[in-house]
Design a protein around this motif. Structure first.
Motif, PDB file in Angstrom:
ATOM      1  N   ILE A  89      25.623  21.790  16.921  1.00 58.92           N
ATOM      2  CA  ILE A  89      25.291  20.507  16.304  1.00 58.92           C
ATOM      3  C   ILE A  89      25.721  20.489  14.847  1.00 58.92           C
ATOM      4  O   ILE A  89      26.351  19.539  14.377  1.00 58.92           O
ATOM      5  N   CYS A  90      25.426  21.560  14.119  1.00 60.95           N
ATOM      6  CA  CYS A  90      25.838  21.627  12.709  1.00 60.95           C
ATOM      7  C   CYS A  90      27.359  21.604  12.570  1.00 60.95           C
ATOM      8  O   CYS A  90      27.892  21.013  11.623  1.00 60.95           O
ATOM      9  N   GLY A  91      28.057  22.247  13.494  1.00 62.48           N
ATOM     10  CA  GLY A  91      29.518  22.233  13.435  1.00 62.48           C
ATOM     11  C   GLY A  91      30.094  20.838  13.561  1.00 62.48           C
ATOM     12  O   GLY A  91      31.195  20.563  13.095  1.00 62.48           O
ATOM     13  N   ARG A  92      29.324  19.927  14.184  1.00 62.22           N
ATOM     14  CA  ARG A  92      29.788  18.554  14.382  1.00 62.22           C
ATOM     15  C   ARG A  92      29.356  17.612  13.266  1.00 62.22           C
ATOM     16  O   ARG A  92      30.130  16.741  12.855  1.00 62.22           O
ATOM     17  N   ILE A  93      28.116  17.743  12.787  1.00 62.09           N
ATOM     18  CA  ILE A  93      27.593  16.685  11.913  1.00 62.09           C
ATOM     19  C   ILE A  93      27.286  17.120  10.489  1.00 62.09           C
ATOM     20  O   ILE A  93      27.009  16.268   9.645  1.00 62.09           O
ATOM     21  N   CYS A  94      27.323  18.410  10.192  1.00 63.66           N
ATOM     22  CA  CYS A  94      27.083  18.824   8.809  1.00 63.66           C
ATOM     23  C   CYS A  94      28.185  18.260   7.905  1.00 63.66           C
ATOM     24  O   CYS A  94      29.360  18.247   8.300  1.00 63.66           O
ATOM     25  N   PRO A  95      27.839  17.832   6.697  1.00 66.75           N
ATOM     26  CA  PRO A  95      28.876  17.402   5.741  1.00 66.75           C
ATOM     27  C   PRO A  95      29.515  18.637   5.088  1.00 66.75           C
ATOM     28  O   PRO A  95      29.229  18.973   3.934  1.00 66.75           O
ATOM     29  N   GLN A  96      30.354  19.330   5.851  1.00 70.70           N
ATOM     30  CA  GLN A  96      30.940  20.569   5.341  1.00 70.70           C
ATOM     31  C   GLN A  96      31.686  20.365   4.027  1.00 70.70           C
ATOM     32  O   GLN A  96      31.759  21.272   3.199  1.00 70.70           O
ATOM     33  N   ASP A  97      32.236  19.158   3.829  1.00 76.54           N
ATOM     34  CA  ASP A  97      32.966  18.902   2.591  1.00 76.54           C
ATOM     35  C   ASP A  97      32.065  18.960   1.367  1.00 76.54           C
ATOM     36  O   ASP A  97      32.539  19.146   0.245  1.00 76.54           O
ATOM     37  N   ARG A  98      30.723  18.814   1.579  1.00 81.65           N
ATOM     38  CA  ARG A  98      29.785  18.905   0.468  1.00 81.65           C
ATOM     39  C   ARG A  98      29.073  20.252   0.424  1.00 81.65           C
ATOM     40  O   ARG A  98      28.432  20.567  -0.574  1.00 81.65           O
ATOM     41  N   LEU A  99      29.180  21.034   1.493  1.00 70.92           N
ATOM     42  CA  LEU A  99      28.438  22.295   1.572  1.00 70.92           C
ATOM     43  C   LEU A  99      29.406  23.476   1.628  1.00 70.92           C
ATOM     44  O   LEU A  99      30.004  23.831   0.626  1.00 70.92           O
ATOM     45  N   CYS A 100      29.566  24.084   2.800  1.00 77.75           N
ATOM     46  CA  CYS A 100      30.335  25.329   2.896  1.00 77.75           C
ATOM     47  C   CYS A 100      31.806  25.152   2.520  1.00 77.75           C
ATOM     48  O   CYS A 100      32.334  25.873   1.664  1.00 77.75           O
ATOM     49  N   GLU A 101      32.474  24.190   3.139  1.00 77.31           N
ATOM     50  CA  GLU A 101      33.902  24.018   2.887  1.00 77.31           C
ATOM     51  C   GLU A 101      34.176  23.554   1.465  1.00 77.31           C
ATOM     52  O   GLU A 101      35.175  23.936   0.840  1.00 77.31           O
ATOM     53  N   GLY A 102      33.277  22.731   0.933  1.00 75.48           N
ATOM     54  CA  GLY A 102      33.457  22.257  -0.432  1.00 75.48           C
ATOM     55  C   GLY A 102      33.331  23.344  -1.469  1.00 75.48           C
ATOM     56  O   GLY A 102      33.747  23.165  -2.618  1.00 75.48           O
ATOM     57  N   ASN A 103      32.751  24.499  -1.087  1.00 73.68           N
ATOM     58  CA  ASN A 103      32.578  25.607  -2.019  1.00 73.68           C
ATOM     59  C   ASN A 103      33.381  26.839  -1.626  1.00 73.68           C
ATOM     60  O   ASN A 103      33.160  27.923  -2.158  1.00 73.68           O
ATOM     61  N   CYS A 104      34.321  26.662  -0.698  1.00 74.62           N
ATOM     62  CA  CYS A 104      35.190  27.760  -0.262  1.00 74.62           C
ATOM     63  C   CYS A 104      36.055  28.232  -1.432  1.00 74.62           C
ATOM     64  O   CYS A 104      36.637  27.424  -2.159  1.00 74.62           O
ATOM     65  N   VAL A 105      36.145  29.553  -1.617  1.00 74.16           N
ATOM     66  CA  VAL A 105      36.879  30.109  -2.755  1.00 74.16           C
ATOM     67  C   VAL A 105      38.347  29.716  -2.712  1.00 74.16           C
ATOM     68  O   VAL A 105      38.940  29.367  -3.740  1.00 74.16           O
ATOM     69  N   ILE A 106      38.966  29.750  -1.532  1.00 68.87           N
ATOM     70  CA  ILE A 106      40.393  29.436  -1.501  1.00 68.87           C
ATOM     71  C   ILE A 106      40.634  27.939  -1.687  1.00 68.87           C
ATOM     72  O   ILE A 106      41.720  27.519  -2.089  1.00 68.87           O
ATOM     73  N   GLU A 107      39.610  27.113  -1.418  1.00 68.45           N
ATOM     74  CA  GLU A 107      39.709  25.695  -1.743  1.00 68.45           C
ATOM     75  C   GLU A 107      39.786  25.527  -3.262  1.00 68.45           C
ATOM     76  O   GLU A 107      40.598  24.755  -3.782  1.00 68.45           O
ATOM     77  N   GLN A 108      38.964  26.293  -3.981  1.00 66.80           N
ATOM     78  CA  GLN A 108      38.971  26.207  -5.435  1.00 66.80           C
ATOM     79  C   GLN A 108      40.281  26.724  -6.022  1.00 66.80           C
ATOM     80  O   GLN A 108      40.685  26.320  -7.112  1.00 66.80           O
ATOM     81  N   SER A 109      40.958  27.613  -5.305  1.00 64.55           N
ATOM     82  CA  SER A 109      42.226  28.161  -5.804  1.00 64.55           C
ATOM     83  C   SER A 109      43.430  27.304  -5.420  1.00 64.55           C
ATOM     84  O   SER A 109      44.560  27.643  -5.747  1.00 64.55           O
TER      85      SER A 109
END
Length: 473
Positions: A89-109
């Motif tokens: 359920i979390c894999g479908r509806i979590c706002p990953q862009d504001r949580l895990c994915e939004g804070n991914c180190v390689i995203e910041q790089s």
């Protein structure tokens, strides 16, 4: 691993907007095994995983990404399930862009985030497909019982954790199906209902008892529930819609977001929904205006598109950069034909018995408030009327007056009406009574409700383990 330099970020294929707007199926296709392994291998396995620290559940994301990259999917699922009751359920509806994915180190790089949510969905769907997901039946049964009021994500997460420990669990809910907002509030294009139902069936197989169509305070008193159980968890969520106070607000055709979404979801189950069939809660052939900028507003907008509205517009008093909802959901809505009218706010409604239009005020952004967000300011003389036959208010939710409704004035609440509970233990002012999820923290994310439910269950287990004389204090 560490392939983020040579491999670019890829999401699962998204169904074309003109096709997906015609049904309520999920819009993303499944990852193929090879693609899931490739995308998981982009994880940098950094020493301080910000994805994990910014996840409310602190999921061991780098570990299950590494296992997925190695093709060890069953182990990846076990790691994911260890910290998250409902990873599919979390894999479908979590706002990953504001949580895990939004804070991914390689995203910041600058290399593009790892597609964490899509990989989480993939490994859990594979786990269901291969029979790795088992009911949480306990090794030893215990005599203690816990009553949980509310069958939403917080209550269900607590039920799962308590049942695995051998406690006898009964869940009470006002609706005819368990799941709360997962079942009736979130549309199928984000979360198809069989995904929710299979978890509820598994909880039943594990021995969790469900008492449905039960309104506490009407059908069954709160004191009666306390009398039947050694401990009680309140996980009702917040369902009272915030109303807009403006001229003409009582006209027919102006509806609350949750009423609208519930009618649509009930229809998807094949239920008889007179309000939908009559057109009262159906956007077909109508000009629709949604007021609000959160995720619930996005759900209403995209539902109206699928129901065949002639036009769908969203009024939001700030600009796109300051929307509280997920940017990913906003993009999906734009692709499907929603027209966002930024920097606008309603000041009233035209028409008589039935709404005919929204009186709109144009706004501009002024100085920041205490939270740092720029405050909208009215532009004088720039008002206009937006024609509409259906206006959906998606202005957020407030808690119901539970102490009054349930006849328990000694249950302490905050000045906002939420239940006052200890930040760590979730204990309320009543001995043996705990509270978790939105009814404590206010309207929030599903993932936070899951975390609260798990924590509350652990506190209840600790409380049950105390001597009777101590627990009674």
């Amino acid at each position: 691993m560490l392939k983020f330099v040579s491999l670019s970020r890829e999401m699962p294929e998204k169904r074309p907007a003109n096709l997906r707007a015609q049904d309520f199926h999920e819009i993303y296709r499944e990852f193929a095994a090879q693609k899931a392994e490739e995308q998981a291998s982009r994880c940098s396995q950094c020493g301080v995983p910000y994805c994990q620290s910014h996840c409310p559940l602190h999921n061991n994301i780098p570990d299950w990404l590494r296992l997925t990259a190695q093709g060890r999917l069953e182990e990846a699922y076990e790691i994911s399930q260890a910290t998250n009751t409902f990873p599919e359920i979390c894999g479908r509806i979590c706002p990953q862009d504001r949580l895990c994915e939004g804070n991914c180190v390689i995203e910041q790089s600058g290399h593009g985030t790892v597609t964490i949510g899509s990989v989480e969905k993939y490994i859990t769907d594979m786990a269901w497909e291969n029979g790795w997901v088992k009911p949480g039946r306990p090794m030893v049964e215990r005599s203690e019982s816990v009553g949980i009021i509310g069958a939403g994500p917080g209550g269900l997460a607590a039920a799962d954790r308590l049942r695995r420990a051998g406690v006898q669990v009964t869940v009470y809910d006002r609706y005819d199906r368990a799941g709360g907002l997962l079942t009736y509030g979130i549309p199928g294009f984000k979360l198809e209902k069989p995904v929710v139902m299979q978890r509820i069936e598994q909880l039943e197989q594990a021995g969790v008892k469900f008492v449905m169509n039960c309104k506490v305070g009407e059908d069954l008193s709160f004191d009666a529930i306390r009398g039947q159980h050694d401990s009680v968890l309140i996980a009702t969520g917040v369902y009272k819609a915030r109303d807009l106070q403006a001229p003409g607000v009582g006209a027919k055709g102006i509806v609350a977001a949750l009423d609208y979404l519930t009618a649509s979801n009930r229809k998807s189950f094949g239920d008889d929904v007179p309000e939908y069939d009559s057109g009262e809660l159906n956007a077909a052939g109508k000009r629709v205006v949604v007021i609000g900028g959160g995720d619930t507003a996005m759900d209403c907008l995209r539902t109206a598109i699928r129901q065949g509205a002639t036009s769908v517009k969203c009024l939001y008093r700030r600009d796109k950069a300051n929307m509280p909802g997920s940017q990913r959901e906003t993009q999906n809505a734009e692709e499907e034909g929603v027209d966002f009218v930024w920097l606008t706010a309603p000041k009233g409604f035209t028409g008589g018995e039935y709404v005919e239009g929204v009186m709109v005020q144009r706004m501009r952004l002024g100085a920041p408030d205490q939270s740092g967000r720029q405050m909208p300011e009215l532009i004088e003389g720039a008002d206009y009327v937006e024609p509409a036959e259906l206006v959906i208010q998606a202005l957020g939710f407030e808690p119901e007056a539970i102490p009054t409704l349930w006849g328990v004035p000694e249950l302490a609440v905050t000045r906002w009406g939420t239940i006052k509970a200890d930040f760590k233990t979730h204990a309320t002012s009543l001995p043996g009574v705990y509270a978790a999820g939105d009814i404590v923290r206010g309207a929030s994310l599903v993932v936070w409700a899951i975390r609260d439910g798990r924590e509350a269950a652990d506190s209840i287990l600790a409380w049950l383990a105390q001597p009777a004389s101590v627990a009674a204090e």
